[in-house]
Scaffold this active site. Structure first.
Site, PDB file in Angstrom:
ATOM      1  CD  GLU A 115      -9.342  13.518   2.306  1.00  0.00           C
ATOM      2  OE1 GLU A 115      -9.159  13.128   1.134  1.00  0.00           O
ATOM      3  OE2 GLU A 115      -9.082  14.677   2.677  1.00  0.00           O
ATOM      4  CD  GLU A 135      -4.044  13.136   1.365  1.00  0.00           C
ATOM      5  OE1 GLU A 135      -3.456  12.746   2.398  1.00  0.00           O
ATOM      6  OE2 GLU A 135      -5.232  12.877   1.114  1.00  0.00           O
TER       7      GLU A 135
HETATM    8  N1  COA Z   1      -4.246   7.202  -8.316  1.00  0.00           N
HETATM    9  C1  COA Z   1      -4.096   6.650  -9.511  1.00  0.00           C
HETATM   10  N2  COA Z   1      -3.690   5.395  -9.689  1.00  0.00           N
HETATM   11  C2  COA Z   1      -3.405   4.680  -8.604  1.00  0.00           C
HETATM   12  C3  COA Z   1      -3.526   5.195  -7.315  1.00  0.00           C
HETATM   13  C4  COA Z   1      -3.986   6.518  -7.182  1.00  0.00           C
HETATM   14  N3  COA Z   1      -4.183   7.078  -5.989  1.00  0.00           N
HETATM   15  N4  COA Z   1      -3.150   4.249  -6.405  1.00  0.00           N
HETATM   16  C5  COA Z   1      -2.801   3.167  -7.140  1.00  0.00           C
HETATM   17  N5  COA Z   1      -2.960   3.421  -8.460  1.00  0.00           N
HETATM   18  C6  COA Z   1      -2.691   2.525  -9.577  1.00  0.00           C
HETATM   19  C7  COA Z   1      -1.206   2.402  -9.835  1.00  0.00           C
HETATM   20  O1  COA Z   1      -0.745   3.475 -10.639  1.00  0.00           O
HETATM   21  C8  COA Z   1      -1.160   1.074 -10.546  1.00  0.00           C
HETATM   22  O2  COA Z   1      -1.569   1.258 -11.875  1.00  0.00           O
HETATM   23  P1  COA Z   1      -0.681   0.674 -13.109  1.00  0.00           P
HETATM   24  O3  COA Z   1      -0.754  -0.822 -12.919  1.00  0.00           O
HETATM   25  O4  COA Z   1      -1.421   1.152 -14.322  1.00  0.00           O
HETATM   26  O5  COA Z   1       0.685   1.225 -12.946  1.00  0.00           O
HETATM   27  C9  COA Z   1      -2.256   0.264  -9.866  1.00  0.00           C
HETATM   28  O6  COA Z   1      -3.107   1.217  -9.248  1.00  0.00           O
HETATM   29  C10 COA Z   1      -1.733  -0.665  -8.787  1.00  0.00           C
HETATM   30  O7  COA Z   1      -0.971   0.100  -7.856  1.00  0.00           O
HETATM   31  P2  COA Z   1       0.520  -0.293  -7.410  1.00  0.00           P
HETATM   32  O8  COA Z   1       1.162   0.938  -6.876  1.00  0.00           O
HETATM   33  O9  COA Z   1       1.224  -1.010  -8.499  1.00  0.00           O
HETATM   34  O10 COA Z   1       0.194  -1.334  -6.232  1.00  0.00           O
HETATM   35  P3  COA Z   1       1.111  -1.690  -4.978  1.00  0.00           P
HETATM   36  O11 COA Z   1       0.509  -2.883  -4.360  1.00  0.00           O
HETATM   37  O12 COA Z   1       2.534  -1.719  -5.358  1.00  0.00           O
HETATM   38  O13 COA Z   1       0.918  -0.429  -3.979  1.00  0.00           O
HETATM   39  C11 COA Z   1      -0.320   1.296  -2.824  1.00  0.00           C
HETATM   40  C12 COA Z   1      -0.341  -0.146  -3.423  1.00  0.00           C
HETATM   41  C13 COA Z   1      -1.751   1.615  -2.399  1.00  0.00           C
HETATM   42  C14 COA Z   1       0.610   1.327  -1.609  1.00  0.00           C
HETATM   43  C15 COA Z   1       0.192   2.277  -3.908  1.00  0.00           C
HETATM   44  O14 COA Z   1      -0.570   2.078  -5.088  1.00  0.00           O
HETATM   45  C16 COA Z   1       0.066   3.726  -3.520  1.00  0.00           C
HETATM   46  O15 COA Z   1       0.868   4.217  -2.760  1.00  0.00           O
HETATM   47  N6  COA Z   1      -0.942   4.440  -4.106  1.00  0.00           N
HETATM   48  C17 COA Z   1      -1.087   5.864  -3.907  1.00  0.00           C
HETATM   49  C18 COA Z   1      -1.626   6.160  -2.551  1.00  0.00           C
HETATM   50  C19 COA Z   1      -1.723   7.661  -2.344  1.00  0.00           C
HETATM   51  O16 COA Z   1      -0.728   8.362  -2.293  1.00  0.00           O
HETATM   52  N7  COA Z   1      -2.957   8.133  -2.214  1.00  0.00           N
HETATM   53  C20 COA Z   1      -3.232   9.511  -1.945  1.00  0.00           C
HETATM   54  C21 COA Z   1      -3.378  10.281  -3.193  1.00  0.00           C
HETATM   55  S1  COA Z   1      -3.593  11.988  -2.838  1.00  0.00           S
END
Ligand code: COA
Length: 260
Positions: A115, A135
């Protein structure tokens, strides 16, 4: 104001704004949204000399991986609505900024990250970038304008598919759909964004600002975009810059715009 989650650098008159929460993949928590609000409402408008703004994410992995999911726990109806409204207000400030704002998408651009990229005037993706509105995976909907701007950029059918499945797409697919303007080798996205801003900075600044306003007016349901364009054309026609542009063309020289 000193920002905790934003870093700001200037490169040849172009402001590079980085979302700086690398450990959370630059997720937009409320503090970051407030800092972005302050930056676009107060700080950036005072920086009259900048040519434009590039928004990017800190680190090699993410542009912005969404709103901060940890702040979602316990959210209810009123809190949710004002949370979304505040983010939308910030993104409107970016969309209506009178100088070019380009997202240099260096990695994950998910949820609020997608966004944020979409409210910028253009998007340059690194070949490593990934886009999505995941989402629904969390049982919520996009709240910072995603349901509106994704349709504007890629059309309703593909927007429905992306938002309802929560699927992620790569940079090439985002380019094919029209979500991004260019895909570049990883690490070159800021340079490409700067190259475009540099080119725009040689044009009439009032013409650039009014063009942005007119194109945004297309999406404002309360405005007749054609009538709005005609009025803006009249106002721009009344500027010294327009006379300078026409004279420079006739005399086969480069124009020197003064923003008046
Ligand atoms: N909010 C808060 N923290 C987030 C985040 C978010 N949207 N996206 C990633 N993080 C944090 C993780 O909790 C993790 O923190 P930690 O090490 O303290 O546990 C850190 O960032 C690394 O993320 P991680 O998930 O371990 O990396 P990955 O390479 O395995 O996966 C993504 C990367 C982007 C695929 C995955 O982090 C993800 O799906 N994030 C959420 C995306 C999402 O749903 N966004 C929309 C929110 S409405």
């Amino acid at each position: 104001m000193a920002y905790e989650n934003l870093t700001i650098k200037t490169r040849k008159g172009i402001l590079i704004l980085s979302i700086n929460r690398e450990k959370a993949l630059n997720a937009l928590n409320i503090k970051t949204i407030e800092e972005l609000h302050h930056f676009f409402a107060v700080s950036a408008p005072k920086r009259k000399k900048i040519k434009g703004i590039v928004i990017t994410g800190t680190g090699a992995k993410a542009f912005v991986a969404g709103a901060d999911i940890k702040e979602f726990l316990g959210m209810k109806k009123n809190g949710g609505a004002s949370f979304a409204q505040r983010g939308q207000d910030v993104f409107f400030l970016i969309e209506n900024f009178p100088k070019p704002v380009i997202a240099a998408v260096n990695g994950f651009s998910l949820g609020a990250g997608c966004e944020l990229a979409m409210c910028c005037h253009m998007r340059i993706a690194s070949e490593k970038a990934r886009f999505g509105q995941p989402e629904v995976n969390l049982g919520i909907i996009p709240g910072y304008g995603g349901t509106q701007r994704l349709i504007q950029l890629i059309g309703k059918g593909k927007a429905m598919e992306l938002i309802l499945t929560g699927d992620m797409i790569n940079a090439e697919e985002a380019h094919r759909l029209g979500l991004v303007n260019h895909v570049v080798e990883s690490g070159k996205e800021i340079a490409k964004a700067c190259e475009i801003i540099e080119k725009i900075s040689t044009k009439g600044p009032i013409a650039v600002a009014r063009s942005i306003e007119c194109m945004n007016a297309y999406y404002d349901k309360l405005i007749d975009g054609f009538a709005f364009e005609a009025v803006q054309f009249g106002e721009v026609a009344d500027t010294k810059d327009f006379q300078e542009g026409a004279k420079a063309f006739i005399n086969r020289r480069a124009p020197k715009y003064i923003g008046e």
